[in-house]
Design a protein around this motif. Structure first.
Motif, PDB file in Angstrom:
ATOM      1  N   SER A 158     -16.048 -21.919  30.365  1.00 15.64           N
ATOM      2  CA  SER A 158     -15.861 -22.264  28.884  1.00 15.64           C
ATOM      3  C   SER A 158     -14.325 -22.143  28.695  1.00 15.64           C
ATOM      4  O   SER A 158     -13.928 -22.684  27.878  1.00 15.64           O
ATOM      5  CB  SER A 158     -16.764 -21.299  28.145  1.00 15.64           C
ATOM      6  OG  SER A 158     -18.156 -21.646  28.297  1.00 15.64           O
ATOM      7  N   HIS A 207     -19.773 -17.905  32.065  1.00 15.17           N
ATOM      8  CA  HIS A 207     -19.033 -17.746  30.683  1.00 15.17           C
ATOM      9  C   HIS A 207     -17.355 -18.033  30.835  1.00 15.17           C
ATOM     10  O   HIS A 207     -16.892 -18.467  29.971  1.00 15.17           O
ATOM     11  CB  HIS A 207     -19.193 -16.490  29.934  1.00 15.17           C
ATOM     12  CG  HIS A 207     -20.598 -16.021  29.531  1.00 15.17           C
ATOM     13  ND1 HIS A 207     -21.206 -17.568  29.011  1.00 15.17           N
ATOM     14  CD2 HIS A 207     -21.277 -15.303  29.601  1.00 15.17           C
ATOM     15  CE1 HIS A 207     -22.858 -16.803  28.495  1.00 15.17           C
ATOM     16  NE2 HIS A 207     -22.486 -15.627  29.154  1.00 15.17           N
ATOM     17  N   ARG A 213     -22.516 -30.986  33.121  1.00 16.66           N
ATOM     18  CA  ARG A 213     -23.072 -29.649  33.440  1.00 16.66           C
ATOM     19  C   ARG A 213     -24.278 -29.750  34.731  1.00 16.66           C
ATOM     20  O   ARG A 213     -25.112 -30.499  34.250  1.00 16.66           O
ATOM     21  CB  ARG A 213     -23.465 -28.774  32.389  1.00 16.66           C
ATOM     22  CG  ARG A 213     -24.354 -27.867  32.521  1.00 16.66           C
ATOM     23  CD  ARG A 213     -24.696 -27.039  31.048  1.00 16.66           C
ATOM     24  NE  ARG A 213     -25.809 -26.206  31.193  1.00 16.66           N
ATOM     25  CZ  ARG A 213     -26.913 -26.287  30.847  1.00 16.66           C
ATOM     26  NH1 ARG A 213     -27.343 -27.376  30.723  1.00 16.66           N
ATOM     27  NH2 ARG A 213     -27.688 -25.320  30.857  1.00 16.66           N
ATOM     28  N   MET A 235     -12.573 -25.024  30.801  1.00 11.91           N
ATOM     29  CA  MET A 235     -12.318 -26.268  30.463  1.00 11.91           C
ATOM     30  C   MET A 235     -11.314 -26.692  29.624  1.00 11.91           C
ATOM     31  O   MET A 235     -11.054 -27.857  29.836  1.00 11.91           O
ATOM     32  CB  MET A 235     -13.641 -26.326  29.891  1.00 11.91           C
ATOM     33  CG  MET A 235     -14.771 -26.252  30.394  1.00 11.91           C
ATOM     34  SD  MET A 235     -16.432 -27.083  29.992  1.00 11.91           S
ATOM     35  CE  MET A 235     -16.870 -25.630  28.794  1.00 11.91           C
ATOM     36  N   GLY A 288     -20.913 -27.410  25.944  1.00 13.20           N
ATOM     37  CA  GLY A 288     -19.535 -27.512  26.340  1.00 13.20           C
ATOM     38  C   GLY A 288     -19.144 -28.636  27.088  1.00 13.20           C
ATOM     39  O   GLY A 288     -18.162 -29.204  27.025  1.00 13.20           O
ATOM     40  N   THR A 289     -19.948 -29.586  27.413  1.00 10.22           N
ATOM     41  CA  THR A 289     -19.895 -30.941  28.217  1.00 10.22           C
ATOM     42  C   THR A 289     -20.697 -32.193  27.515  1.00 10.22           C
ATOM     43  O   THR A 289     -20.366 -32.968  27.601  1.00 10.22           O
ATOM     44  CB  THR A 289     -20.298 -30.870  29.565  1.00 10.22           C
ATOM     45  OG1 THR A 289     -21.811 -30.351  29.845  1.00 10.22           O
ATOM     46  CG2 THR A 289     -19.323 -29.889  30.436  1.00 10.22           C
ATOM     47  N   GLU A 323     -23.318 -21.959  32.124  1.00  9.07           N
ATOM     48  CA  GLU A 323     -22.682 -22.550  30.753  1.00  9.07           C
ATOM     49  C   GLU A 323     -23.582 -23.308  29.760  1.00  9.07           C
ATOM     50  O   GLU A 323     -24.423 -23.890  30.199  1.00  9.07           O
ATOM     51  CB  GLU A 323     -21.394 -23.322  31.060  1.00  9.07           C
ATOM     52  CG  GLU A 323     -20.558 -22.746  32.221  1.00  9.07           C
ATOM     53  CD  GLU A 323     -20.154 -21.419  31.865  1.00  9.07           C
ATOM     54  OE1 GLU A 323     -19.693 -21.298  30.710  1.00  9.07           O
ATOM     55  OE2 GLU A 323     -20.189 -20.557  32.611  1.00  9.07           O
TER      56      GLU A 323
END
Length: 346
Positions: free
Chosen positions: A97, A94, A141, A100, A120-121, A116
């Motif tokens: 995040s 976490h 990721r 990034m 997120g990606t 993650e």
């Protein structure tokens, strides 16, 4: 970026995965380890210094405390990012995040780990499955250890036209070995509370076409995971045909109980005998003599080294994102050769 210009790689977080990625980057001909960043003041970052890796503190405060503890710290994470082409975030679950946004603001390519979320990606990576879709991206990721093994094995079957649907049961190690004094379980097993467990849906972030369902239970040991799979194939096939499909993956190694590989501890000991860093099993170790085919049904089991299997994937993702090697096969071979992957055959 030309092949003559090594990729300058930063690693943020020098823990279980970070230190293994650092060792792998250090032996690549097309990469330079720009440095590793951490927050600890104990034996872990000191090991990086003993290996000659440039060490950075996450913040100026961490730099001050690490120097006060007697460590030679080159600067802050910001200083490390300034001299890097790509950053591998290996911080605890976490935290990436939060990091990034820093990477994006700097226009720096980055890779996060399987703890993650995919969102997120918007891209999850396993080299043998979707390398091409990662080429030139800003980020990706690396999926978890278990998901990596699922994609490797099911992709091998899929490419040979044998995969219809797959159902797997995962026996998961309780915690990482170095943390076994701080937690874990004893004298019990702990089932994941939902079916499917998270690994099946995670595999579908790499290959949405997979018909896969997973169930998982945590068991009181720390060496590795074991998977048991029941696969409905598209047609009847022989055992030899199935084994040939698995052999087509350079990152699946067939092992035999008849050679003494009767338990996961013997496989880890063999890795030590081979001189692998951290006794690492980068491959999926699949029991050849346990595998069973009944008509169009397939049953097999394998071992997953949760601390090692994602390391070659991370190296390949570095090449894909930076475009230093747009060809998946060439990158996979370079990574395999540098790490000794495929050397399990007796």
């Amino acid at each position: 970026m030309s092949l003559q210009t090594p990729i300058r790689v930063a690693i943020n977080g020098y823990g279980v995965i970070g230190k293994r990625v650092a060792d792998a980057v250090a032996v690549q001909q097309d990469m330079i380890l720009a440095g590793v960043a951490d927050v600890a003041e104990d034996w872990r970052p000191r090991a990086a210094l003993r290996k000659g890796y440039p060490l950075f503190g996450a913040t100026q405060e961490h730099v001050a405390s690490m120097r006060a503890a007697g460590m030679d710290v080159a600067g802050t994470l910001d200083n490390l990012l300034e001299i890097s082409d790509i950053v591998i975030d290996c911080t605890p679950k976490h935290l990436a995040s939060k990091n990034m946004e820093t990477y994006r603001q700097r226009g720096l390519k980055y890779i996060v780990q399987g703890g993650e979320p995919h969102e997120g990606t918007s891209h999850s990576f396993v080299a043998e499955s979707n390398y091409d879709s990662a080429v030139g991206r800003d980020c990706t990721r690396i999926v978890s250890c278990n998901t990596t093994s699922i994609i490797r094995t099911l992709t091998a079957l899929k490419r040979h036209g044998l995969l219809l649907r797959a159902r797997g049961t995962l026996l998961r190690r309780a915690t990482d070995p170095w943390e076994s004094h701080m937690g874990g379980i004893m004298n019990t097993v702990v089932p994941e509370p939902e079916i499917p467990s998270h690994q099946g849906p995670d595999a579908q972030t790499v290959d949405p076409d997979l018909d896969v369902v997973t169930m998982a239970v945590k068991i009181p040991q720390t060496l590795a995971h074991i998977h048991y799979w029941s696969v409905q194939m598209t047609r009847e096939a022989s055992k030899d045909e199935v084994l040939d499909a698995f052999r087509s993956s350079s990152r699946i190694s067939l092992i035999r109980t008849g050679d003494g590989f009767t338990a996961i501890n013997s496989i880890k000991e063999f890795m030590a005998d081979l001189g692998r860093p951290h006794d690492s099993l980068y491959e999926v170790a699949l029991w050849e003599d346990m595998l069973k085919v009944q008509g169009s049904e397939l049953f097999y089991a394998y071992m997953v080294d949760n601390q090692a299997i994602v390391i070659p994937e991370t190296i390949d993702a570095i090449r894909a994102l930076t475009r230093v090697e747009p060809d998946a096969g060439k990158s996979i071979k370079a990574t395999n050769d540098s790490l000794g992957i495929g050397s399990l055959d007796l």
